[in-house]
Write an enzyme that holds these catalytic residues in place. Structure first.
Site, PDB file in Angstrom:
ATOM      1  N   THR A 101       0.831  -1.194   0.000  1.00  0.00           N
ATOM      2  CA  THR A 101       0.000   0.000   0.000  1.00  0.00           C
ATOM      3  C   THR A 101       0.859   1.234   0.000  1.00  0.00           C
ATOM      4  OG1 THR A 101      -1.621  -1.173   1.334  1.00  0.00           O
ATOM      5  CG2 THR A 101      -1.755   1.224   1.352  1.00  0.00           C
ATOM      6  N   ARG A 143     -12.909  -9.288  -1.472  1.00  0.00           N
ATOM      7  CA  ARG A 143     -12.179  -8.940  -0.238  1.00  0.00           C
ATOM      8  C   ARG A 143     -11.736  -7.470  -0.269  1.00  0.00           C
ATOM      9  NH1 ARG A 143      -6.970  -6.703   1.161  1.00  0.00           N
ATOM     10  NH2 ARG A 143      -6.418  -7.468   3.231  1.00  0.00           N
ATOM     11  N   VAL A 144     -11.931  -6.797   0.852  1.00  0.00           N
ATOM     12  CA  VAL A 144     -11.463  -5.416   1.010  1.00  0.00           C
ATOM     13  C   VAL A 144     -10.651  -5.359   2.293  1.00  0.00           C
ATOM     14  CG1 VAL A 144     -12.196  -3.038   1.432  1.00  0.00           C
ATOM     15  CG2 VAL A 144     -13.437  -4.435  -0.228  1.00  0.00           C
ATOM     16  N   GLY A 145      -9.516  -4.690   2.257  1.00  0.00           N
ATOM     17  CA  GLY A 145      -8.673  -4.577   3.448  1.00  0.00           C
ATOM     18  C   GLY A 145      -8.885  -3.266   4.175  1.00  0.00           C
ATOM     19  N   ASP A 146      -7.830  -2.766   4.756  1.00  0.00           N
ATOM     20  CA  ASP A 146      -7.911  -1.540   5.558  1.00  0.00           C
ATOM     21  C   ASP A 146      -7.812  -0.264   4.723  1.00  0.00           C
ATOM     22  OD1 ASP A 146      -5.232  -2.307   4.927  1.00  0.00           O
ATOM     23  OD2 ASP A 146      -4.497  -0.812   6.350  1.00  0.00           O
ATOM     24  N   THR A 159       0.163   0.133   6.285  1.00  0.00           N
ATOM     25  CA  THR A 159       0.444  -0.820   5.210  1.00  0.00           C
ATOM     26  C   THR A 159       0.546  -2.204   5.836  1.00  0.00           C
ATOM     27  OG1 THR A 159       2.001  -1.402   3.436  1.00  0.00           O
ATOM     28  CG2 THR A 159       2.953  -0.424   5.406  1.00  0.00           C
ATOM     29  N   GLY A 160       0.311  -3.225   5.039  1.00  0.00           N
ATOM     30  CA  GLY A 160       0.410  -4.583   5.575  1.00  0.00           C
ATOM     31  C   GLY A 160      -0.923  -5.306   5.524  1.00  0.00           C
ATOM     32  N   GLY A 188      -4.295  -5.962   5.978  1.00  0.00           N
ATOM     33  CA  GLY A 188      -5.368  -5.033   6.320  1.00  0.00           C
ATOM     34  C   GLY A 188      -6.334  -5.537   7.365  1.00  0.00           C
TER      35      GLY A 188
HETATM   36  N1  GLY Z   1      -3.131  -2.982   3.403  1.00  0.00           N
HETATM   37  C1  GLY Z   1      -3.747  -3.343   2.212  1.00  0.00           C
HETATM   38  C2  GLY Z   1      -4.677  -4.443   2.296  1.00  0.00           C
HETATM   39  O1  GLY Z   1      -4.637  -5.218   3.234  1.00  0.00           O
HETATM   40  O2  GLY Z   1      -5.472  -4.593   1.403  1.00  0.00           O
END
Ligand code: GLY
Length: 331
Positions: free
Chosen positions: A191, A219-222, A242-243, A245
């Protein structure tokens, strides 16, 4: 269309920072430009971003040094990575989900607490600019999937094939085993989160990603979640992540870090505490990476992560630096 304002612009918080000498020198100064302590006069403008995205931070600096706003700077900055087909974790060229579809997530937040986000959007090269349009042109905060894409097309964005030959080839190779095992600092080098303070002392932030490689469809992260992947409070500071999510969402990481700075922690201390919260929930399985970066209203910065290998860029009058981040695990 009039925007809803989510967080009040804390004029009182900022006023608390004004020194009498600065007030005395204000004279004819534009009243919309807040007076700030001397140490901040020395540091602004400034931009910071996750990882060694030097072209992105250089672009943002170009905007800031010419007097541009922090909002324009972070949008222009992260767009560099969205357009870079060699970057397989953001924008065009991003690795696809397990079905071979590249889906992008992004969010942006301004000095007034206004924000916009797009989630799981296909076929559009610059999700950050669509997120900004959601913020500025609609009464909403988030648009997802087909709706986000439709909105982008209506706003004049072109349809773009986001899957490059390189990413397609790798995905087809992955499909032979379909083993989902993200590699620390490679798949998770995911990210770009960027935070800036402009010449007026105003903060903004942006965050954009193609998410975890070979994720489940949908799927959606942070990264597009305000408070998790990004949070800005113009009276206090800003943070981004970052990382993996999922872990950032579970602790509402960026909001937590800004709140810790509000309570008096430095950006560095706040990032360390943010990472600690995640570690506490994962003591038995620390095989993933999370990195946080933060900046406070004075322009002080910090960064911290779980695994070694994370770096973050800072660009100000003091120079353009790639800072190695301290990590919880040291070897
Ligand atoms: N940090 C990005 C994600 O997990 O999608």
């Amino acid at each position: 269309m009039q925007r809803r304002t989510f967080l009040k612009n804390s004029a009182t918080g900022t006023a608390g920072l004004v020194s009498s000498s600065v007030l005395a020198s204000c004279g004819e100064m534009d009243k919309s430009v807040k007076a700030l302590p001397q140490e901040m006069e020395n540091v602004r403008p400034i931009v910071i971003c996750t990882w060694d995205f030097h072209n992105a931070s250089a672009k943002a600096w170009e905007v800031l040094k010419d007097g541009g706003s922090s909002l324009d700077a972070v949008e222009m900055g992260v767009k560099v990575e969205e357009a870079d087909i060699e970057n397989q974790t953001v924008g065009v060229g991003g690795r696809p989900d397990r079905d071979g579809k590249v889906t992008l997530d992004a969010c942006i937040m301004d000095k007034n607490g206004n924000c916009g986000a797009v989630l799981c959007m296909q076929n559009i090269a610059h999700p950050i600019s669509v997120a900004r349009m959601v913020m500025e042109e609609t009464p909403h905060v988030m648009l997802a999937g087909k709706g986000a894409e439709q909105f982008a097309m209506e706003q004049g964005f072109n349809k773009t094939d986001l899957l490059t030959e390189k990413s397609k080839k790798e995905w087809m190779e992955w499909k032979k085993t379909s083993k989902y095992q993200p590699i620390i600092n490679i798949e998770n080098h995911d990210t770009i989160g960027m935070l800036a303070i402009d010449k007026n002392g105003d903060l903004a932030g942006a965050c954009t990603t193609s998410g975890m490689a070979y994720k489940l469809a949908g799927r959606v992260g942070d990264s597009p979640i305000i408070g998790a992947g990004l949070f800005v409070d113009n009276a206090v500071g800003a943070a981004t992540a970052t990382g993996v999510g999922e872990e950032v969402v579970r602790t509402v990481g960026s909001f937590l870090i800004v709140e810790l700075m509000r309570q008096g922690k430095s950006p560095q201390e706040a990032c360390e505490e943010g990472v600690k919260r995640i570690i506490e929930k994962n003591r038995n399985k620390l095989d993933f990476q999370i990195g946080f970066i933060a900046i406070n209203k004075k322009g002080e910065t910090g960064g911290y992560c779980i695994q070694p290998g994370f770096t973050y860029r800072t660009f100000s009058k003091a120079g353009h630096v790639n800072n190695p981040s301290d990590s919880y695990i040291t070897s």
